[in-house]
Design a protein around this motif. Sequence first.
Motif, PDB file in Angstrom:
ATOM      1  N   SER A 189     -11.208   4.934   1.956  1.00 42.16           N
ATOM      2  CA  SER A 189     -11.952   6.114   1.497  1.00 42.16           C
ATOM      3  C   SER A 189     -11.371   6.690   0.211  1.00 42.16           C
ATOM      4  N   LYS A 190     -10.098   6.364  -0.076  1.00 47.19           N
ATOM      5  CA  LYS A 190      -9.486   6.921  -1.289  1.00 47.19           C
ATOM      6  C   LYS A 190      -9.855   6.134  -2.539  1.00 47.19           C
ATOM      7  N   PHE A 203     -11.671  -2.279  -3.712  1.00 48.08           N
ATOM      8  CA  PHE A 203     -11.642  -2.182  -5.178  1.00 48.08           C
ATOM      9  C   PHE A 203     -12.551  -3.244  -5.786  1.00 48.08           C
ATOM     10  N   GLU A 204     -12.461  -4.464  -5.248  1.00 43.83           N
ATOM     11  CA  GLU A 204     -13.276  -5.559  -5.785  1.00 43.83           C
ATOM     12  C   GLU A 204     -14.756  -5.224  -5.661  1.00 43.83           C
ATOM     13  N   ILE A 235     -10.746   5.667  -8.566  1.00 45.69           N
ATOM     14  CA  ILE A 235     -11.516   5.196  -9.728  1.00 45.69           C
ATOM     15  C   ILE A 235     -12.078   6.386 -10.493  1.00 45.69           C
ATOM     16  N   LYS A 236     -12.563   7.386  -9.745  1.00 44.35           N
ATOM     17  CA  LYS A 236     -13.162   8.564 -10.393  1.00 44.35           C
ATOM     18  C   LYS A 236     -12.093   9.329 -11.174  1.00 44.35           C
ATOM     19  N   ARG A 254      -0.018  -2.882   6.292  1.00 42.62           N
ATOM     20  CA  ARG A 254      -0.669  -1.577   6.389  1.00 42.62           C
ATOM     21  C   ARG A 254      -2.096  -1.616   5.853  1.00 42.62           C
ATOM     22  N   GLY A 255      -2.569  -2.798   5.557  1.00 42.48           N
ATOM     23  CA  GLY A 255      -3.987  -2.920   5.235  1.00 42.48           C
ATOM     24  C   GLY A 255      -4.314  -2.992   3.771  1.00 42.48           C
ATOM     25  N   ALA A 256      -3.336  -3.414   2.934  1.00 44.79           N
ATOM     26  CA  ALA A 256      -3.607  -3.510   1.496  1.00 44.79           C
ATOM     27  C   ALA A 256      -4.724  -4.502   1.149  1.00 44.79           C
ATOM     28  N   PRO A 257      -4.829  -5.647   1.861  1.00 49.50           N
ATOM     29  CA  PRO A 257      -5.909  -6.582   1.491  1.00 49.50           C
ATOM     30  C   PRO A 257      -7.289  -5.939   1.564  1.00 49.50           C
ATOM     31  N   LYS A 258      -7.479  -5.038   2.539  1.00 48.96           N
ATOM     32  CA  LYS A 258      -8.782  -4.372   2.651  1.00 48.96           C
ATOM     33  C   LYS A 258      -8.990  -3.413   1.486  1.00 48.96           C
TER      34      LYS A 258
END
Lengths: 293, 225
Positions: free
Chosen positions: A140-141, A93-94, A146-147, A84-88
């Motif tokens: 986008s989330k 995050f990186e 982080i905020k 579902r696209g976790a690596p992206k």
Amino acid sequence: MNNENILKILEKNNGNQGGLISVLEEIQTVYGYLPEDALRIVADRTDNSLVDIFGVATFYKAFSLKPRGKHIIMACLGTACHVRGAPKVVDEFEQQLGIKAGETTLDKEFTLETVNCLGACALGPTVVVDGHYFSHATLSKVKGIIKNTLEGLDTIDIKTDKRVFPVEASCSVCNHSLTDSTYLIDGYPSICVTVSFGRKKGWLRLSSLYGSLNFASEHEVPPDSLSHYFCPYCRKELLSISNCPECGEPMAAMWVYDGFTMHVCTRGGCKGHMLDLNQTSGNLLDALFRTDR
Amino acid sequence: MINLTINGLDVSVEEGTTVLEAARFFGFPIPTLCHNDGLTPLGACRLCVVEIGEEPGTNLVSSCTYPAEEGLKVRTASERVIRSRKMILELLLASCPQSKIIQDLAAAHNVKTQRFKQEYEDCILCGLCVRMCTEQMMAKAIGFSGRGENRRIGTPFDIKSDVCRLCGACMYICPACQLRCTYTEPEKAICGACANLSPPCLEKEGFNDMMCYMSPCVACEIKKD
């Protein structure tokens, strides 16, 4: 590093054969990681050799030998999250944090970790920050997560959160109501008790919304100091047999709802509180059983 | 006494004997790598596998850790056992081709190919040095750390250990560092030179006085006959 902390943890688990993992867990809770000196002290004071302790500390992924940040971001890279696209999401995050997975930011705010499955595959991609789950994470989330973390994840919106509800507290000794309708906190009558810490004594008013951590105090309670809670009417101490689930310090007990016991941690700055359904008074148990039948 | 059958032979051994000890006592050879008589068995190398039980539903177990049981049927050299041993040797060769002990074992088991990705890690995680340090030297200076592919042997925090006395027992017992096979073709996993060597000492004079590094030495065996 404070040796006394570690000695205290060891003393608590003393005589507990095979208690090594719980000792290491507690050290990690205090310091956020396992300092080398701490492991040496544990080796000195217990039957375990340093080699064995090091082996256990490196075996489990939950233990870290490197200092970690204040907030730990765990991004799931399990199969379901991966497709579902976790690596992206991890890449994002990186980029946002400027670190690679497994590293800590220079300001020691964030540690980014990847895990192999969090057991919430249907919600994937899953991101867990300090025990708070963020489901269906998208690129986008990431910024919002982080905020949110920097603003504090533990703050509860008392107007919308369903986990917050008003309680009516009474003294666990004389059963006199502690509700003070002259002083409002969160828009509800507050719970008024007398506290003493050090040589000071004064009133403390807690929010009567269970889950809200707002309070007002006559004197400012210094952080980490232990205080004693008293009933303002019978002047007996509100003693609890339980210790705080968060920090292990003694708690104060009050009755709510005719017999349930509410425990509040007496350490300044600690948010530990719980409702105890086992220590109910006889009347309430009878009432419950009657309604069941 | 416990009665069991090893390769069709009914034998009885004392309680607490492992299958490996029983088989060796009655003369059935089982190759081992991580086993040492002075150390507790670990079952890390799996080279000592034997087949237990009856068809169908036999099991492969490591004989060094398996205690002898009443009525147990053991086969130490069945086709399945030999096949697995060869596979284990291939895997060992893939991770540490420079060990003379592994090369000799491979030659003795007629392993001709190595089909895996060749690595040169050297440590095969047999745990002999860890057990030697703990049990015989009473030092506990080295141990396993990490998990899975990150598992390795070393001192805590990878710095000189306070309890290490530099006795060298770990190196003495290590099958990877003790004797090195210095074969000339590193990309080829299997050396086989020692096994294929024609005995060099046979024609020489003063044959009996020669220092020989080969064990067992082919020449000596021939001379004995």
